[in-house]
Design an enzyme around this catalytic site. Structure first.
Site, PDB file in Angstrom:
ATOM      1  N   GLY A 123       0.964  -1.406   0.064  1.00 58.63           N
ATOM      2  CA  GLY A 123       0.394   0.162  -0.220  1.00 58.63           C
ATOM      3  C   GLY A 123       1.219   1.032   0.104  1.00 58.63           C
ATOM      4  O   GLY A 123       1.907   1.037  -0.230  1.00 58.63           O
ATOM      5  N   LEU A 124       0.008   2.193   0.332  1.00 55.54           N
ATOM      6  CA  LEU A 124       1.212   3.431   0.286  1.00 55.54           C
ATOM      7  C   LEU A 124       2.730   3.598   1.534  1.00 55.54           C
ATOM      8  O   LEU A 124       3.853   3.644   0.984  1.00 55.54           O
ATOM      9  CB  LEU A 124       0.429   5.136   0.981  1.00 55.54           C
ATOM     10  CG  LEU A 124      -0.382   5.228  -0.560  1.00 55.54           C
ATOM     11  CD1 LEU A 124      -1.592   6.679   0.608  1.00 55.54           C
ATOM     12  CD2 LEU A 124      -0.200   5.731  -1.561  1.00 55.54           C
ATOM     13  N   ALA A 125       2.271   2.829   2.460  1.00 52.90           N
ATOM     14  CA  ALA A 125       3.559   2.841   3.056  1.00 52.90           C
ATOM     15  C   ALA A 125       4.518   1.386   2.612  1.00 52.90           C
ATOM     16  O   ALA A 125       5.556   2.460   2.721  1.00 52.90           O
ATOM     17  CB  ALA A 125       2.991   2.390   4.545  1.00 52.90           C
ATOM     18  N   SER A 152     -17.297  10.312  -0.259  1.00 57.30           N
ATOM     19  CA  SER A 152     -15.932  11.777   0.117  1.00 57.30           C
ATOM     20  C   SER A 152     -17.004  12.225   1.081  1.00 57.30           C
ATOM     21  O   SER A 152     -18.064  12.687   1.077  1.00 57.30           O
ATOM     22  CB  SER A 152     -15.163  11.600  -0.645  1.00 57.30           C
ATOM     23  OG  SER A 152     -15.387  12.967  -0.008  1.00 57.30           O
ATOM     24  N   ARG A 204     -15.407  13.718  12.708  1.00 57.79           N
ATOM     25  CA  ARG A 204     -15.869  12.242  11.391  1.00 57.79           C
ATOM     26  C   ARG A 204     -16.699  12.103  13.624  1.00 57.79           C
ATOM     27  O   ARG A 204     -17.369  11.592  12.979  1.00 57.79           O
ATOM     28  CB  ARG A 204     -14.922  11.113  11.403  1.00 57.79           C
ATOM     29  CG  ARG A 204     -14.490  11.721  10.238  1.00 57.79           C
ATOM     30  CD  ARG A 204     -12.852  11.221   9.313  1.00 57.79           C
ATOM     31  NE  ARG A 204     -13.344  11.367   8.130  1.00 57.79           N
ATOM     32  CZ  ARG A 204     -12.248  10.701   7.376  1.00 57.79           C
ATOM     33  NH1 ARG A 204     -11.404   9.554   8.233  1.00 57.79           N
ATOM     34  NH2 ARG A 204     -11.820  11.844   6.562  1.00 57.79           N
ATOM     35  N   HIS A 253     -14.634   2.135   9.155  1.00 57.75           N
ATOM     36  CA  HIS A 253     -13.492   3.052   7.664  1.00 57.75           C
ATOM     37  C   HIS A 253     -11.988   2.954   8.681  1.00 57.75           C
ATOM     38  O   HIS A 253     -11.465   3.004   7.387  1.00 57.75           O
ATOM     39  CB  HIS A 253     -13.674   4.796   8.322  1.00 57.75           C
ATOM     40  CG  HIS A 253     -13.756   5.242   7.137  1.00 57.75           C
ATOM     41  ND1 HIS A 253     -13.050   4.733   5.777  1.00 57.75           N
ATOM     42  CD2 HIS A 253     -12.541   6.169   6.507  1.00 57.75           C
ATOM     43  CE1 HIS A 253     -12.679   6.015   5.251  1.00 57.75           C
ATOM     44  NE2 HIS A 253     -12.661   6.476   5.734  1.00 57.75           N
ATOM     45  N   LEU A 309      -3.245   9.082   4.396  1.00 57.00           N
ATOM     46  CA  LEU A 309      -2.601   8.949   3.129  1.00 57.00           C
ATOM     47  C   LEU A 309      -1.399   9.888   3.637  1.00 57.00           C
ATOM     48  O   LEU A 309      -0.104   9.113   3.032  1.00 57.00           O
ATOM     49  CB  LEU A 309      -2.960   9.797   1.979  1.00 57.00           C
ATOM     50  CG  LEU A 309      -4.408   8.946   1.360  1.00 57.00           C
ATOM     51  CD1 LEU A 309      -5.142   9.753   0.377  1.00 57.00           C
ATOM     52  CD2 LEU A 309      -4.039   7.423   1.084  1.00 57.00           C
TER      53      LEU A 309
HETATM   54  C1  LIG Z   1     -12.761   4.510   1.216  1.00 57.48           C
HETATM   55  C2  LIG Z   1     -11.766   4.646   1.455  1.00 57.48           C
HETATM   56  C3  LIG Z   1     -11.324   6.581   1.628  1.00 57.48           C
HETATM   57  C4  LIG Z   1     -10.256   6.673   2.615  1.00 57.48           C
HETATM   58  N1  LIG Z   1      -9.938   8.019   1.946  1.00 57.48           N
HETATM   59  C5  LIG Z   1      -8.478   8.352   2.582  1.00 57.48           C
HETATM   60  C6  LIG Z   1      -8.753   9.855   2.445  1.00 57.48           C
HETATM   61  O1  LIG Z   1      -9.093  10.565   1.588  1.00 57.48           O
HETATM   62  N2  LIG Z   1      -7.482  10.430   2.802  1.00 57.48           N
HETATM   63  C7  LIG Z   1      -6.341   9.131   3.770  1.00 57.48           C
HETATM   64  O2  LIG Z   1      -5.931  10.029   4.577  1.00 57.48           O
HETATM   65  N3  LIG Z   1      -6.835   8.854   4.197  1.00 57.48           N
HETATM   66  C8  LIG Z   1      -8.432   7.847   3.630  1.00 57.48           C
HETATM   67  N4  LIG Z   1      -8.897   6.846   3.902  1.00 57.48           N
HETATM   68  C9  LIG Z   1      -7.694   5.721   4.424  1.00 57.48           C
HETATM   69  C10 LIG Z   1      -6.502   5.586   3.902  1.00 57.48           C
HETATM   70  O3  LIG Z   1      -6.764   5.026   2.315  1.00 57.48           O
HETATM   71  C11 LIG Z   1      -5.807   3.997   4.754  1.00 57.48           C
HETATM   72  O4  LIG Z   1      -5.211   4.044   6.217  1.00 57.48           O
HETATM   73  C12 LIG Z   1      -3.933   3.713   3.830  1.00 57.48           C
HETATM   74  O5  LIG Z   1      -4.178   4.118   2.720  1.00 57.48           O
HETATM   75  C13 LIG Z   1      -3.413   2.572   4.414  1.00 57.48           C
HETATM   76  O6  LIG Z   1      -2.918   1.936   3.431  1.00 57.48           O
HETATM   77  P1  LIG Z   1      -1.314   1.260   4.097  1.00 57.48           P
HETATM   78  O7  LIG Z   1      -0.106   1.165   3.073  1.00 57.48           O
HETATM   79  O8  LIG Z   1      -1.300   1.547   5.466  1.00 57.48           O
HETATM   80  O9  LIG Z   1      -2.077  -0.334   4.171  1.00 57.48           O
HETATM   81  P2  LIG Z   1      -3.127  -0.426   2.539  1.00 57.48           P
HETATM   82  O10 LIG Z   1      -3.170   0.330   1.721  1.00 57.48           O
HETATM   83  O11 LIG Z   1      -4.055  -1.269   3.247  1.00 57.48           O
HETATM   84  O12 LIG Z   1      -1.872  -1.832   2.336  1.00 57.48           O
HETATM   85  C14 LIG Z   1      -1.965  -3.125   2.932  1.00 57.48           C
HETATM   86  C15 LIG Z   1      -0.871  -3.518   1.846  1.00 57.48           C
HETATM   87  O13 LIG Z   1      -0.356  -4.919   3.195  1.00 57.48           O
HETATM   88  C16 LIG Z   1      -0.557  -6.278   2.091  1.00 57.48           C
HETATM   89  N5  LIG Z   1      -1.199  -7.242   2.898  1.00 57.48           N
HETATM   90  C17 LIG Z   1      -2.348  -6.961   4.544  1.00 57.48           C
HETATM   91  N6  LIG Z   1      -1.536  -8.600   4.569  1.00 57.48           N
HETATM   92  C18 LIG Z   1      -1.374  -9.229   3.646  1.00 57.48           C
HETATM   93  C19 LIG Z   1      -0.726 -10.449   4.862  1.00 57.48           C
HETATM   94  N7  LIG Z   1      -0.854 -11.083   6.120  1.00 57.48           N
HETATM   95  N8  LIG Z   1       0.819 -10.676   3.698  1.00 57.48           N
HETATM   96  C20 LIG Z   1       0.783  -9.918   2.439  1.00 57.48           C
HETATM   97  N9  LIG Z   1       0.241  -9.288   2.465  1.00 57.48           N
HETATM   98  C21 LIG Z   1      -0.019  -8.707   3.389  1.00 57.48           C
HETATM   99  C22 LIG Z   1      -2.136  -5.788   0.827  1.00 57.48           C
HETATM  100  O14 LIG Z   1      -1.551  -7.037  -0.288  1.00 57.48           O
HETATM  101  C23 LIG Z   1      -1.669  -4.759   0.972  1.00 57.48           C
HETATM  102  O15 LIG Z   1      -0.419  -4.207  -0.195  1.00 57.48           O
HETATM  103  C24 LIG Z   1      -9.636   5.511   3.031  1.00 57.48           C
HETATM  104  C25 LIG Z   1      -9.704   4.695   3.280  1.00 57.48           C
HETATM  105  C26 LIG Z   1     -10.742   4.379   2.896  1.00 57.48           C
HETATM  106  C27 LIG Z   1     -11.730   2.551   3.061  1.00 57.48           C
END
Ligand SMILES: Cc1cc2nc3c(=O)[nH]c(=O)nc-3n(C[C@H](O)[C@H](O)[C@H](O)COP(=O)(O)OP(=O)(O)OC[C@H]3O[C@@H](n4cnc5c(N)ncnc54)[C@H](O)[C@@H]3O)c2cc1C
Ligand code: SF4
Ligand code: FES
Lengths: 637, 252
Positions: A42-44, A284, A330, A401, A441
């Site tokens: 994901g982003l992180a 949104s 929120r 959420h 994000l």
């Molecule tokens: C509908 C929606 C809208 C949103 N809008 C906003 C917004 O406008 N602004 C904002 O700042 N935030 C927003 N958020 C929150 C934000 O999108 C998320 O908190 C953020 O993108 C999480 O990023 P991440 O990289 O931590 O994890 P994720 O993007 O969830 O990535 C997780 C990754 O881990 C992998 N993974 C998970 N478990 C395993 C495992 N056991 N083995 C191997 N791989 C695994 C997955 O395949 C994926 O690649 C929104 C969230 C939602 C649900």
């Protein structure tokens, strides 16, 4: 358990500089000898994996989807905050910091939040350089909007697809490193356990989701960027595959789980339409900039909205919070919606909904402007509900959420397990008890692009992890345990589907650990969850075999973990006998129904420690102090 | 709430190497408010109840943005509704007693994995060949030092909206990936950040596209018609122009 947050000394605005200066560096020629395992794209995860590879480390990256581009981050709509002050409306690093600490209801670590606000400006520059097509003004400069209750315009966006565009930027950077041979990518691969050797995180056990093959991977550090655990509630706005397995396995290997009860409920989602409902769709939050939220004044008023005259409508947010109106944070908006529905004034099937009305906006701005701003959201709403929001008000209801809780990390984003780093939504770090819009994000990218790549180097240079073999005992033992667990799931041959258990635990949580919580309800949930878990291990039906694509088996493993995590969430919620942010304990409210904190007793991070099966987890406390943002009751009146 | 009955003929194939066939199922209680995938969830719950293997299909966001879902419904990629992924397709567009045929994307470059799931990793390799701007993290200029006209930014965004679902390939009689590849080339090629590598990008991505076994574009336009994100054929023209220019340049 020792919780040392390792916050650098010195004034808050110098801390990050100070830390970067203190850090030991890895000799550039040696970087490629270090393998780093990044779980999550994901982003992180993607930003971390790409940046680490650019620095010269050997990176292996894992995700369960068929491509790293599909991580749940892709779904984020609204935008990303940065303290650029491009709009000249008085924004600054200090203000973003202040808003985030206050928005989190004083339950986050000041030093981390300050760094986040500082880094926010670099993120935008980085994304622009990658070609992220942010919205622009006619003069060619970057556009901003105000979002999620902020009184300055600091949110950058790419239509309603900000998460998609930011993730594609990170994904493309990642693919570039894959093409250069610096990152080995393992899509359709799920991490099922963490391997610890000599007290350090040294590897993972994975299952190939196509062949079913179990494998062990060894590295010098493990990074978890596996996202949030909102799906423990079954119905949420998260992608269907989002899960807690990676962080839960790490917890059971000794990583502390912080603030599990902090779960965010988003006020503007499309209400549930039936038992078959598989997820909830977010509309949104930007809609609240122009839409007005109301319910009928009278209970059980079943007239269509167009026939309810203005004086018989209750624009309850505008009434209760004249300063912020429809733009309150929120948690406040969600709770207010629940209250009016509890009073019997909700609308739509089951009375679980409130109106979000654009009639005034269309009159004031004209339909073309409204279409330009929200066209794609209106379309999405119509596609799902079959109703046209230009004609009839939308119906919305709060939904799970985001999860502010997650694995505990220090200032360097390392958990209490040496060598285990946690980034993005998977850690607990920056949002306290309530996350503000457009800040997840920002945090995910801050962690992955600009914090972790430095701090991991310091760890490697200091800890100097010794060589390990993926064939050594800690690895083979962990793999054997994973195998035994899969065999067990497949051997139950029960009658109930995995989903039925997932729905049931979700319902228990939503009822008793959702928008409003009581000691009584939490105790009830703490009774029911272990019973349900026991039933799961006796009666779940998982068909098929291990050595093939088996989506039921994947789900069963995740739900088994949710059934354990659910209990910890309730335990934490029970322990926290105060209200703060999204955690509203009904026993602790101000006379007008707002969250009432108890700073004297609860100004701490609750970091839970696994003590073994059947044992009560231990609570460790990291005290929080507020030197820069004055502790105050939040008010949006 | 209206509910009705559907007849499904679903492609069942245990693995990439196994033979597949259509299997007929009845779904008695379809609600008009369900999404298509929720209808399949209901079918799967019933199958598990009977001790039969559920139908495997890819999905994740169920919001039309991750690009994970996708299969053919009566010969249409993502089903009959234009501009919609199958996860966003709702059952109100079907009627009682209707018979549907569900099968996976069919393309040499997308081998079947199981039932309705295919392997689309060829798309990732096309991106890895050049679908990026070569900047490392850090040391970049302030975001506002590079003004970009709103029109260019909007057109870049139009192309960047591609979700990588593969419907364009599935619908193309030649199994070409020109719309997908052209979308990325256009997104970056329309922006100033993308100019330094514009030629090499096109050359490498197009070469990779062919190496993956995608067919040649003969401009039938089926891809544009089926694309859930309304990617326009003009992205293919841009890809071809950039590719040709790259070829000419690389000869001097
Ligand atoms: C509908 C929606 C809208 C949103 N809008 C906003 C917004 O406008 N602004 C904002 O700042 N935030 C927003 N958020 C929150 C934000 O999108 C998320 O908190 C953020 O993108 C999480 O990023 P991440 O990289 O931590 O994890 P994720 O993007 O969830 O990535 C997780 C990754 O881990 C992998 N993974 C998970 N478990 C395993 C495992 N056991 N083995 C191997 N791989 C695994 C997955 O395949 C994926 O690649 C929104 C969230 C939602 C649900
Ligand atoms: S161009 Fe359209 S159909 Fe093709 S992959 Fe992208 S979104 Fe899907
Ligand atoms: S499931 Fe994500 S686009 Fe359909």
């Amino acid at each position: 358990m020792q919780l040392d947050a390792k916050v650098p000394s010195g004034p808050i605005e110098k801390k990050w500089d100070q830390r970067r200066f203190e850090m030991k560096l890895v000799n550039p020629a040696n970087k490629r000898k270090h393998t780093i395992l990044v779980v999550g794209s994901g982003l992180a995860g993607a930003s971390a994996a790409a940046s680490l590879a650019e620095l010269g480390y050997h990176v292996k990256c894992f995700c369960f989807q068929d491509s790293p581009r599909r991580a749940h981050s892709i779904a984020a709509q609204g935008g990303i905050n940065a303290a650029k002050n491009y709009q000249n409306d008085g924004d600054s690093v200090m203000r973003l910091f202040y808003d985030t600490v206050k928005g989190g209801d004083f339950r986050s670590r000041e030093s981390n939040v300050y760094r986040l606000a500082q880094i926010s400006v670099e993120i935008i520059d980085q994304c622009v350089a990658q070609g992220v097509p942010f919205a622009r003004e006619y003069g060619g400069l970057l556009a901003n909007r105000s979002f999620g209750g902020a009184q300055v315009s600091r949110t950058f966006y790419a239509r309603g697809q900000t998460g998609q565009q930011l993730l594609l930027g990170a994904y493309q950077a990642l693919e570039r490193q894959i093409g250069l041979g610096k990152v080995e990518m393992f899509p359709r691969t799920e991490m099922l356990d963490l391997v610890i050797a000599d007290g350090q995180a040294r590897g993972i056990v994975t299952r190939n989701l196509i062949t079913g093959k179990l494998e062990t991977q060894a590295g010098d550090a493990v990074v978890l960027g596996t996202g949030g655990y909102g799906n423990v509630f079954y119905l949420s706005t998260n992608a269907k595959g989002s899960n807690a397995t990676a962080i839960w396995r790490a917890y059971k290997r000794g990583a502390a789980f912080a603030n599990p009860c902090y779960t965010q409920i988003h006020p503007t989602c499309i209400p549930v339409s039936g038992e078959y409902q598989s997820k909830l769709t977010l509309m949104s939050e930007s809609l609240r900039n122009d839409g007005r939220i109301w319910v009928p004044l009278k209970k059980g008023d079943s007239r269509p909205p167009s026939q309810i005259p203005a004086e018989e409508r209750d624009y309850y947010l505008e009434r209760r919070y004249p300063a912020f109106g429809n733009l309150v944070p929120r948690d406040v908006a969600s709770r207010a919606a629940k209250q009016v529905c509890d009073e019997g004034r909700g609308v739509g099937p089951g009375g679980l909904g409130v109106y979000l009305d654009f009639k005034n906006a269309i009159e004031r701005l004209g339909e073309p402007v409204v279409r330009d701003r929200y066209g794609n959201l209106f379309e999405m709403y119509e596609r799902i509900t079959g109703e046209d929001p230009y004609q009839v008000p939308m119906r919305i209801f709060p939904a799970i959420h985001y999860t502010m809780g997650g694995l505990w990390v220090d200032y360097n984003l390392m958990s209490n397990v040496p060598g285990l780093f946690v980034v993005g939504e998977a850690n607990f770090s920056d949002h306290g008890a309530n996350r503000l819009g457009a800040s997840a994000l920002m945090q995910g990218l801050a962690d992955g692009y600009f914090v972790l790549p430095y701090t991991i180097g310091d760890y490697l240079a200091t800890a100097k992890p010794a060589k390990v073999e993926a064939a050594s005992a800690p690895f083979t033992d962990a793999e054997r345990e994973v195998k035994a667990r899969l065999d067990k799931l497949l051997g139950i041959n029960g009658k109930r589907t995995v989903d039925s258990f997932h729905k049931e635990v979700g319902r228990i949580l939503w009822e008793d650990c959702g928008m409003a919580r009581t000691a009584e309800g939490l105790k009830r949930a703490l009774q029911k969850i272990p019973e349900l878990r026991e039933q799961f291990w006796k009666d779940v039906a998982v068909l098929g075999g291990e050595g093939e694509v088996n989506q039921q088996l994947e789900k069963a493993g995740r739900v088994a973990d949710f059934l354990e995590l659910a209990e910890l969430i309730c335990l934490d919620a029970l322990d926290r006998a105060e209200s703060c942010g999204c955690h509203l304990r009904e026993e602790f409210q101000t006379p007008d129904g707002e969250a009432k904190r108890n700073d004297a007793d609860f100004s701490y991070v609750a970091a839970w420690e696994w003590k073994g099966p059947g044992e009560q987890p231990a609570l460790n406390k990291e005290p929080l102090s507020f030197e820069h943002v004055h502790l105050a009751q939040r008010s949006y009146k | 709430m209206k509910s009705f009955k559907l007849i499904l003929n679903v492609w069942r194939q245990k693995s990439g190497n196994a033979d597949g066939k259509f299997v007929r199922y009845e779904v008695p209680d379809v609600s008009e408010h369900m999404s298509f995938l929720e209808m399949l969830d209901v079918l799967n719950e019933a199958l598990i109840g009977r001790g039969e293997q559920p139908v495997a299909f890819d999905h994740d966001c169920r919001e039309g943005i991750c690009g994970m879902c996708g299969f053919m419904i009566n010969g249409d990629a993502h089903g009959p509704l234009p501009g919609t992924t199958v996860c966003q397709l709702h059952m109100r567009h079907f009627h009682d007693g209707q018979e549907l045929w569900l099968e996976p994307w069919r393309a040499r470059a997308f081998p079947v994995v199981r039932d309705l799931m295919v392997n689309r990793s060829a798309f990732d390799r096309v991106i890895a060949a050049g679908g990026f701007v070569s900047v490392n993290t850090g040391g970049v200029p302030d975001g506002n030092t590079l003004p970009i006209g709103k029109l260019d930014a909007d057109r870049a965004m139009d192309a960047a909206a591609c979700i990588g679902c593969g419907a364009c390939v599935a619908m193309c009689p030649n199994s070409a990936a020109a719309l997908f590849t052209g979308a990325k080339i256009s997104h970056l090629g329309l922006l100033p950040q993308g100019q330094p590598e514009r030629n090499t990008r096109a050359e490498r991505m197009v070469t990779q596209m062919h190496a993956e076994g995608f067919g040649h574009c003969t401009s039938t336009g089926e891809c544009e018609a089926v694309c859930p994100k309304h990617i326009k054929l003009e992205v293919i023209a841009r890809m071809n122009a950039d590719f040709l220019r790259a070829k000419l340049r690389s000869r001097d």
